[in-house]
Design a protein around this motif. Structure first.
Motif, PDB file in Angstrom:
ATOM      1  N   LYS A 160      37.418  19.141  17.409  1.00 15.81           N
ATOM      2  CA  LYS A 160      36.549  19.334  18.579  1.00 15.81           C
ATOM      3  C   LYS A 160      35.800  18.049  18.907  1.00 15.81           C
ATOM      4  O   LYS A 160      35.670  17.663  20.067  1.00 15.81           O
ATOM      5  CB  LYS A 160      35.545  20.454  18.291  1.00 15.81           C
ATOM      6  CG  LYS A 160      35.809  21.695  19.113  1.00 15.81           C
ATOM      7  CD  LYS A 160      34.761  22.747  18.872  1.00 15.81           C
ATOM      8  CE  LYS A 160      35.376  24.123  18.979  1.00 15.81           C
ATOM      9  NZ  LYS A 160      34.598  25.137  18.283  1.00 15.81           N
ATOM     10  N   SER A 174      38.616  21.780  12.014  1.00 11.97           N
ATOM     11  CA  SER A 174      38.397  22.313  13.365  1.00 11.97           C
ATOM     12  C   SER A 174      37.272  21.557  14.054  1.00 11.97           C
ATOM     13  O   SER A 174      37.391  21.173  15.222  1.00 11.97           O
ATOM     14  CB  SER A 174      38.017  23.794  13.306  1.00 11.97           C
ATOM     15  OG  SER A 174      39.064  24.548  12.784  1.00 11.97           O
ATOM     16  N   VAL A 218      45.085  22.691  10.938  1.00 13.05           N
ATOM     17  CA  VAL A 218      44.479  23.946  10.469  1.00 13.05           C
ATOM     18  C   VAL A 218      45.550  25.036  10.373  1.00 13.05           C
ATOM     19  O   VAL A 218      45.588  25.811   9.414  1.00 13.05           O
ATOM     20  CB  VAL A 218      43.349  24.380  11.424  1.00 13.05           C
ATOM     21  CG1 VAL A 218      42.828  25.752  11.067  1.00 13.05           C
ATOM     22  CG2 VAL A 218      42.222  23.371  11.399  1.00 13.05           C
ATOM     23  N   CYS A 266      39.416  24.593   6.282  1.00 13.47           N
ATOM     24  CA  CYS A 266      39.853  24.512   7.682  1.00 13.47           C
ATOM     25  C   CYS A 266      38.732  24.158   8.648  1.00 13.47           C
ATOM     26  O   CYS A 266      38.953  23.446   9.620  1.00 13.47           O
ATOM     27  CB  CYS A 266      40.472  25.845   8.110  1.00 13.47           C
ATOM     28  SG  CYS A 266      41.983  26.232   7.249  1.00 13.47           S
ATOM     29  N   TYR A 267      37.536  24.670   8.372  1.00 13.45           N
ATOM     30  CA  TYR A 267      36.467  24.517   9.355  1.00 13.45           C
ATOM     31  C   TYR A 267      36.116  23.058   9.641  1.00 13.45           C
ATOM     32  O   TYR A 267      35.975  22.679  10.808  1.00 13.45           O
ATOM     33  CB  TYR A 267      35.236  25.322   8.929  1.00 13.45           C
ATOM     34  CG  TYR A 267      34.190  25.429  10.005  1.00 13.45           C
ATOM     35  CD1 TYR A 267      34.516  25.935  11.263  1.00 13.45           C
ATOM     36  CD2 TYR A 267      32.884  25.026   9.782  1.00 13.45           C
ATOM     37  CE1 TYR A 267      33.570  26.035  12.251  1.00 13.45           C
ATOM     38  CE2 TYR A 267      31.929  25.122  10.779  1.00 13.45           C
ATOM     39  CZ  TYR A 267      32.282  25.625  12.015  1.00 13.45           C
ATOM     40  OH  TYR A 267      31.351  25.713  13.001  1.00 13.45           O
TER      41      TYR A 267
END
Lengths: 220, 216
Positions: B206, B202, B152, B198-199
Motif C-alpha cells: 500500500k 500488505s 501475500v 502477511c500484514y
C-alpha cells in the motif's frame, strides 16, 4: 499410460461433486457480495467505530490463508460451543472470505463516485438511502464489476479446500475416485479441467449478467 | 501422553513457520523467474508464443491451486516420476505464482504509452534493447506495488502444501490440534502467525502504491 476410460463409471460421483461446488459457489457469491456491500458502505460512509471494525475484519481475512479460516471455523468454534456441519462451516468460511475481498473492491467503486453526484442528489432532496441505491451503487458496481466477478471465480477455485473437512465437492469426488481405482493423474486432470470449464462458464455467465445489469448505458 | 504447554505449542509453530517462509521464498523466486520468461515471450510479435502464454495463464488461473498440487504430487508419482512433497509444492506454487504475475505485469507494461515502443524503434533499438533500457525501468516502478501485494497470496498459497503432507505452519497446526485437542487456541495462533507474516507485506504494498501515485 493414461486410462481415462476407468473414470467413466464414476461419472455420477464427479457430477454430484460438481453440483455441490456449483451450489456453494452460487450461494456464497450472493451472500459474500451482500456482506461486502454492507461492509463497504459502512467503511465508506459509516461512523468511526464501524469503519474500524470493518478494517480489522478485512485485514484479518485478507492476510490469513483460507484453509486456516476454514479449520478455525470448523475445528475451533466447536470448542467455544458453536457446532457446525462441514457444509455450514464451508458456507460461512467462503462467505466471510469473499465478503472481505469484495469489501475492498466495492469500497474502491464507492470512492470513485465524484462528490458532486452525492451533493447533487442531496440538493434534489434524495435521502441517504435513495442516494445510495439510485445514485451511487449502479455506477460504482459497474466500475468494479470485472474485479468483483474475477474475485468470485477465485473464491470458487479456493473452495476446492473444503474437501479437507469432508464436504463432498468436486475435489472430494476426485479424491474418492482415485482412492478406488488408483488413477490419480487421470482423476485429478479431469477434475482440474472440470474446474477450468466451470471458471470459463462462470466468466461468460457474469459477462452476460453484466450486460443486462448495466444495460442502461445503451439506452442513454 | 506428552503434555504440551503453551510454550511448546508456540515453539513448534514458530519452528514450522521457517518452512512456510522458505517455501514462500522458493515459490516466489521460481514464480518470478518463469513469469519474466513468459512476459518476454508475450511481448514478442510471434502469435504462437503469445497464444501459448495466454493458454498457460488461463490453465493455471482457471484451476484450483490445490488441484495443481494434487496433480504434481499424486499424479506425477503415479506416472512414474518420484517427487517429494517439497518438490511438488514448489512446482505447483511456481505455476500458480507465475500465471498471476504474468497477468499483473502485462497490465503494468500496457500502461506505458505505445509511443515508447515506436520511439525506440525509430532510434534503432533492438527488441531486447528496448525491453532492457526503455520498458523495464519504467515497468518495474509500476509493477513493484502489485508484485509485493501478490507475495501475500503466495504465502497464503503455501498453506495448501499441508494437504499433500508438507510439514509447514498449517500442517503443524493440525498436528498440534490432534495432539492437544485445543483447536481454538492452536488455529488462532496459526492465523496470527500468518497475519504477522502477511500484514507487513500488505502495508508495504500500500505504501509503495501511494508513493508511486504521488510521484506521478
Amino acid at each position: 499410460m493414461l486410462y481415462f476410460s476407468d473414470l467413466l463409471q464414476y461419472s455420477d460421483v464427479f457430477f454430484s461433486g460438481l453440483m455441490t461446488t456449483v451450489e456453494l459457489t452460487v450461494l456464497t457469491t450472493f451472500l459474500g457480495v451482500a456482506l461486502g456491500t454492507t461492509c463497504a458502505t459502512l467503511r465508506q460512509y459509516g461512523n468511526l467505530a464501524g469503519q474500524r471494525i470493518v478494517s480489522v475484519y478485512v485485514e484479518l481475512i485478507r492476510n490469513t490463508p483460507f484453509i486456516v479460516q476454514l479449520f478455525f471455523i470448523f475445528f475451533g468454534l466447536p470448542a467455544i460451543g458453536i457446532m457446525l456441519s462441514p457444509w455450514e462451516a464451508s458456507m460461512i468460511a467462503l462467505t466471510i472470505n469473499l465478503g472481505a475481498y469484495s469489501t475492498e473492491i466495492i469500497r474502491a467503486g464507492l470512492a470513485s463516485i465524484s462528490k458532486g453526484q452525492v451533493e447533487a442528489a442531496k440538493v434534489l432532496g434524495l435521502n441517504f438511502r435513495q442516494t445510495l441505491t439510485r445514485v451511487i451503487f449502479i455506477p460504482a458496481f459497474e466500475k468494479i464489476y470485472p474485479a468483483l466477478t474475477s474475485q468470485c471465480i477465485i473464491v470458487m477455485l479456493g473452495s476446492a479446500v473444503i474437501s479437507q473437512i469432508s464436504v463432498q465437492d468436486l475435489t472430494y469426488a476426485a479424491n474418492l475416485v482415485q482412492s478406488r481405482n488408483f488413477r490419480a493423474f487421470e482423476s485429478y486432470l479431469v477434475t482440474a479441467l472440470l474446474y477450468l470449464g466451470l471458471s470459463i462458464l462462470l466468466r461468460f455467465a457474469f459477462n452476460a449478467l453484466g450486460k443486462r445489469l448495466f444495460a442502461y448505458r445503451s439506452v442513454q | 501422553m506428552i503434555e504440551f504447554s503453551n510454550y511448546d505449542i508456540l515453539r513448534n509453530l514458530l519452528f514450522a513457520t521457517q518452512w512456510t517462509i522458505l517455501l514462500s521464498l522458493a515459490a516466489f523466486v521460481g514464480g518470478t523467474t518463469v513469469a519474466l520468461a513468459l512476459t518476454a515471450m508475450r511481448l514478442t510479435r510471434n502469435a504462437i508464443m503469445r497464444t501459448l502464454v495466454r493458454m498457460y495463464v488461463e490453465l493455471f488461473q482457471g484451476t484450483p491451486l490445490l488441484m495443481q498440487m494434487f496433480l504434481c504430487f499424486f499424479g506425477l508419482s503415479m506416472l512414474g516420476y518420484e517427487i517429494s512433497a517439497w518438490g511438488a509444492a514448489i512446482l505447483s506454487l511456481t505455476f500458480f505464482t507465475s500465471a498471476f504475475l504474468v497477468e499483473i505485469w502485462r497490465g503494468c507494461i500496457d500502461t506505458l504509452p505505445k509511443g515508447q515502443w515506436e520511439a525506440s524503434r525509430c532510434l534503432g533499438l533492438s527488441f531486447l534493447q528496448t525491453l532492457r533500457f526503455i520498458i523495464l525501468p519504467q515497468a518495474i516502478r509500476v509493477a513493484t506495488a502489485p508484485t509485493v501485494g501478490f507475495s501475500v497470496q503466495v504465502i497464503k498459497g503455501t498453506a495448501l502444501a499441508s494437504v499433500i503432507g508438507f510439514v509447514e505452519l498449517t500442517k503443524v497446526g493440525t498436528m498440534l490440534n490432534n495432539a492437544t485437542f485445543e483447536p481454538f487456541k492452536v488455529f488462532t495462533l496459526v492465523a496470527l502467525i500468518y497475519f504477522m507474516l502477511c500484514y507487513p507485506l500488505s502495508l508495504y504494498s500500500k505504501h509503495l502504491e501511494k508513493k508511486f501515485n504521488v510521484s506521478r
